[in-house]
Write a protein that holds these residues in place. Sequence first.
Motif, PDB file in Angstrom:
ATOM      1  N   LEU A 131       0.829  -1.213   0.000  1.00  0.00           N
ATOM      2  CA  LEU A 131       0.000   0.000   0.000  1.00  0.00           C
ATOM      3  C   LEU A 131       0.862   1.261   0.000  1.00  0.00           C
ATOM      4  N   THR A 132       1.805   1.282  -0.911  1.00  0.00           N
ATOM      5  CA  THR A 132       2.698   2.432  -1.040  1.00  0.00           C
ATOM      6  C   THR A 132       2.564   3.042  -2.431  1.00  0.00           C
ATOM      7  N   VAL A 133       3.036   4.272  -2.565  1.00  0.00           N
ATOM      8  CA  VAL A 133       3.104   4.937  -3.858  1.00  0.00           C
ATOM      9  C   VAL A 133       4.376   4.446  -4.544  1.00  0.00           C
ATOM     10  N   ARG A 134       4.229   3.929  -5.757  1.00  0.00           N
ATOM     11  CA  ARG A 134       5.404   3.367  -6.423  1.00  0.00           C
ATOM     12  C   ARG A 134       5.684   3.949  -7.802  1.00  0.00           C
ATOM     13  N   LEU A 135       4.698   4.249  -8.597  1.00  0.00           N
ATOM     14  CA  LEU A 135       4.945   4.629  -9.985  1.00  0.00           C
ATOM     15  C   LEU A 135       4.967   6.138 -10.223  1.00  0.00           C
ATOM     16  N   VAL A 136       4.688   6.918  -9.207  1.00  0.00           N
ATOM     17  CA  VAL A 136       4.713   8.376  -9.317  1.00  0.00           C
ATOM     18  C   VAL A 136       5.343   8.939  -8.051  1.00  0.00           C
ATOM     19  N   GLU A 137       5.681  10.215  -8.084  1.00  0.00           N
ATOM     20  CA  GLU A 137       6.204  10.887  -6.896  1.00  0.00           C
ATOM     21  C   GLU A 137       5.054  11.138  -5.927  1.00  0.00           C
ATOM     22  N   GLY A 138       5.322  11.097  -4.654  1.00  0.00           N
ATOM     23  CA  GLY A 138       4.298  11.425  -3.675  1.00  0.00           C
ATOM     24  C   GLY A 138       4.481  10.672  -2.381  1.00  0.00           C
TER      25      GLY A 138
END
Length: 179
Positions: free
Chosen positions: A8-15
């Motif tokens: 449940l992490t942000v992986r494909l974009v910054e943030g």
Amino acid sequence: MLADNPRLTVRLVEGANPQPIILDSRLRTPLDANLLQGDAQPWIAYCSPAAYPAAEHPSQPERARALEERGARLLSLPTDACGRPSLPALLDRLAELGMASLMVEGGARVITSFLVENLVDQVVLTIAPLFLGGLPAIERAPEGIPVSAVHRQPEPLACLQDMDYSRYGDDLVVWGRLR
């Protein structure tokens, strides 16, 4: 959670990563779950120990302590009619903790529960060109949901309005508000 062990992490974009919240009525989250690794510090919503006999889960205090030692924050909630954490109580608790919005990523039971209890404002649906089998996106309508006398099919749980869509690679993403 138990089947796919998400991060449940942000992986494909910054943030920034979102605050993970797990619905886990009986504190069955594995102590080696990906969400308990690193600094995720998930919140785990579980059923109050008063909701079921202690004999069913005699080790709950030890389990709770072990999850907290691994960085989890436990949110004890009353149960709904099915013995799961009450979703309205969860949303009230999250609001008290300063959370103003929630993205629900779950299986058929969780998604159906949010729809049936009319707790959804918007839907974002990703359609991939893959047929994997497995479980349906939503469960059959639970008891109390109207059934059409003509078709003998459950009435729709939700209808989207103000829909739009976009294509991302091979995936189609559709979104809209619920009526």
